[in-house]
Design a protein around this motif. Structure first.
Motif, short mmCIF file in Angstrom:
data_model
loop_
_atom_site.label_atom_id
_atom_site.label_comp_id
_atom_site.label_asym_id
_atom_site.label_seq_id
_atom_site.Cartn_x
_atom_site.Cartn_y
_atom_site.Cartn_z
N ASN A 124 110.52 15.49 67.33
CA ASN A 124 111.73 15.70 68.14
C ASN A 124 112.90 14.85 67.65
OD1 ASN A 124 110.85 17.62 69.96
ND2 ASN A 124 110.36 16.16 71.58
N SER A 125 112.62 13.76 66.99
CA SER A 125 113.65 12.77 66.65
C SER A 125 114.63 13.30 65.60
CB SER A 125 113.00 11.49 66.13
OG SER A 125 112.32 10.82 67.16
N SER A 126 115.81 12.69 65.58
CA SER A 126 116.83 13.06 64.60
C SER A 126 116.41 12.61 63.20
CB SER A 126 118.17 12.41 64.95
OG SER A 126 118.11 11.01 64.74
N LEU A 127 116.97 13.26 62.21
CA LEU A 127 116.66 12.86 60.83
C LEU A 127 117.09 11.42 60.55
CD1 LEU A 127 117.64 16.10 58.88
CD2 LEU A 127 115.33 15.28 59.41
N GLN A 128 118.19 10.99 61.15
CA GLN A 128 118.63 9.61 60.96
C GLN A 128 117.61 8.62 61.52
OE1 GLN A 128 122.36 8.63 62.85
NE2 GLN A 128 122.52 6.65 61.85
N ARG A 129 117.11 8.94 62.68
CA ARG A 129 116.10 8.08 63.32
C ARG A 129 114.80 8.08 62.52
NH1 ARG A 129 115.90 7.83 69.73
NH2 ARG A 129 113.89 6.88 70.17
N LEU A 130 114.39 9.25 62.06
CA LEU A 130 113.17 9.35 61.26
C LEU A 130 113.30 8.56 59.96
CD1 LEU A 130 112.35 13.15 61.71
CD2 LEU A 130 111.23 11.21 62.83
N SER A 131 114.46 8.67 59.33
CA SER A 131 114.69 7.94 58.08
C SER A 131 114.61 6.43 58.30
CB SER A 131 116.05 8.32 57.51
OG SER A 131 116.32 7.60 56.34
N ALA A 132 115.21 5.96 59.41
CA ALA A 132 115.18 4.53 59.73
C ALA A 132 113.75 4.05 59.94
CB ALA A 132 116.03 4.25 60.96
N CYS A 133 112.97 4.83 60.68
CA CYS A 133 111.59 4.44 60.98
C CYS A 133 110.71 4.47 59.73
CB CYS A 133 111.00 5.38 62.02
SG CYS A 133 111.62 5.12 63.69
N LEU A 134 110.81 5.54 58.97
CA LEU A 134 109.97 5.66 57.78
C LEU A 134 110.30 4.57 56.77
CD1 LEU A 134 110.04 9.54 57.31
CD2 LEU A 134 108.12 8.16 58.16
N GLY A 135 111.58 4.21 56.68
CA GLY A 135 111.96 3.13 55.78
C GLY A 135 111.40 1.80 56.23
N ALA A 136 111.55 1.49 57.52
CA ALA A 136 111.05 0.21 58.04
C ALA A 136 109.53 0.13 57.95
CB ALA A 136 111.50 0.03 59.49
N ALA A 137 108.86 1.27 58.11
CA ALA A 137 107.40 1.30 58.10
C ALA A 137 106.82 1.50 56.70
CB ALA A 137 106.91 2.43 59.02
N ALA A 138 107.69 1.54 55.68
CA ALA A 138 107.27 1.73 54.28
C ALA A 138 106.48 3.03 54.09
CB ALA A 138 106.46 0.52 53.80
N LEU A 139 106.95 4.10 54.71
CA LEU A 139 106.28 5.40 54.60
C LEU A 139 107.15 6.46 53.93
CD1 LEU A 139 104.58 5.68 58.12
CD2 LEU A 139 103.50 5.03 55.96
N THR A 140 108.33 6.09 53.49
CA THR A 140 109.27 7.07 52.94
C THR A 140 108.67 7.84 51.78
OG1 THR A 140 111.12 5.67 53.62
CG2 THR A 140 111.58 7.37 51.98
N ASP A 141 107.91 7.18 50.93
CA ASP A 141 107.35 7.84 49.75
C ASP A 141 106.36 8.95 50.12
OD1 ASP A 141 108.86 6.25 48.13
OD2 ASP A 141 107.20 4.91 47.54
N TYR A 142 105.77 8.85 51.31
CA TYR A 142 104.81 9.88 51.72
C TYR A 142 105.50 11.12 52.28
CZ TYR A 142 101.18 6.32 51.32
OH TYR A 142 100.32 5.36 50.83
N PHE A 143 106.75 10.98 52.70
CA PHE A 143 107.44 12.08 53.37
C PHE A 143 108.79 12.36 52.72
CE2 PHE A 143 104.61 10.52 56.78
CZ PHE A 143 103.96 11.70 57.10
N PRO A 144 108.82 13.06 51.58
CA PRO A 144 110.09 13.49 51.02
C PRO A 144 110.79 14.44 51.99
CG PRO A 144 108.26 14.57 49.89
CD PRO A 144 107.66 13.53 50.80
N SER A 145 112.08 14.62 51.80
CA SER A 145 112.90 15.35 52.78
C SER A 145 112.37 16.75 53.08
CB SER A 145 114.34 15.44 52.28
OG SER A 145 114.41 16.10 51.04
#
Length: 247
Positions: A124-145
Motif C-alpha cells: 500500500n505504501s508510496s514508492l518514496q516510502r518504500l525506497s526509504a525503507c528498503l534503503g535503510a534496511a539494506a534490501l534495495t538490491d533485492y527489489f529493483p524498481s
C-alpha cells in the motif's frame, strides 16, 4: 541440488513483513494524531499499544476516518489530504533512520534469488516510502524498481488493500497467473486483498515486532479466518512452504 520452482511467483507485502516498519510508522502516526486532536476535537483516543494493534496495515487516510466517525466532527477532505501528506513526511523521516529488515528476510530473499524464484514487493505504501525503507534496511538490491508495486503510485488511481487491484496489477506486470502466485502478508487487510485477487497460496506472517508474543496466536487465527492458508512466525519457514510438496 534444490529443484527450481520457476512456476511460483512470491509476492511480499512490505510493512511488517519484509521490513519491520509498522511500529516506527505507527508511533509517528500516533503522535501526529494526538496533535490533530487538539486542533480537531472529537477523535476517539487510543493508547499507543492499542493504536498499533488496531491500525497496523491501514493507510493513514483510513485511520483518520475511523478516528473521526461522527460526521458532525469529521475532518473535511482538504484537512485529511494535508494530514496524510504530513504523516507521510514524518514517517519517511523516521523510517529512513530506523527501518530494518524483519529477522531472516535477507537470507530468504537471497535463497529465493539463488534458486530461481521470481518475486516482488506488493504494498500500500508510496514508492518514496518504500525506497526509504528498503534503503535503510539494506534490501534495495533485492527489489529493483520493476519488482516494486505500490497501491499508492503504481495504479492510475490509488486503491489500497484490502482491494485486490495492486495484486492484480503486479501479477499482470510480472506476466504470471494468479493461481501460481504466493502472497506473504502480516495484516488482515492484506490477506483479504490477496483472497479477492485470487492468489493461489496465501501465507500469513506474524514475526514482526508490532505483533507481541502474546498476540501472535490470536493474530494467526485472524489471518487464517481472513483467508490465509498457512501462518509462519519465522521468515525462513517460507522456504519449506515453497517446496514442491503440497502444503
Amino acid at each position: 541440488m534444490k529443484q527450481l520452482q520457476h512456476d511460483k511467483v512470491v509476492l511480499f507485502d512490505h510493512d511488517g513483513t519484509v521490513v519491520d516498519s509498522e511500529t516506527i510508522a505507527l508511533k509517528s502516526a500516533w503522535r501526529l494524531t494526538n496533535e490533530v486532536a487538539r486542533e480537531f476535537p472529537g477523535a476517539q483516543y487510543y493508547e499507543l499499544e492499542d493504536f498499533v494493534k488496531c491500525f497496523a496495515g491501514k493507510p493513514y487516510r483510513e485511520i483518520l476516518k475511523k478516528l473521526y466517525p461522527d460526521p458532525l466532527t469529521s475532518l473535511n477532505e482538504r484537512d485529511i489530504d494535508k494530514l496524510v501528506a504530513e504523516e507521510e513526511k514524518r514517517a519517511i523521516e523516521r523510517l529512513t533512520i530506523e527501518a530494518k529488515a524483519t529477522v531472516g528476510t535477507p537470507q530468504v530473499l537471497s535463497s529465493l534469488r539463488d534458486d530461481g524464484f521470481k518475486y516482488a514487493l506488493v504494498s500500500n505504501s508510496s514508492l518514496q516510502r518504500l525506497s526509504a525503507c528498503l534503503g535503510a534496511a539494506a534490501l534495495t538490491d533485492y527489489f529493483p524498481s520493476q519488482q516494486v508495486f505500490s497501491a499508492h503510485d503504481s495504479l492510475p488511481v490509488p486503491r489500497p488493500k484490502p482491494l485486490p487491484d495492486i495484486y492484480l496489477y503486479a501479477v499482470k506486470c510480472l506476466d504470471a497467473e494468479v493461481s501460481d502466485c504466493v502472497a506473504i502478508e502480516d495484516s488482515i487487510s492484506g490477506v483479504r486483498s490477496a483472497v479477492a485477487a485470487g492468489i493461489g497460496q496465501i501465507i500469513g506472517y506474524v514475526g514482526g515486532t508490532h505483533i507481541s508474543e502474546d498476540e501472535r496466536s490470536s493474530r494467526a487465527d485472524a489471518l487464517v479466518s481472513a483467508g490465509a492458508h498457512k501462518v509462519i512466525d519465522q521468515m525462513h519457514d517460507l522456504i519449506g512452504l515453497l517446496s514442491p510438496t503440497p502444503v
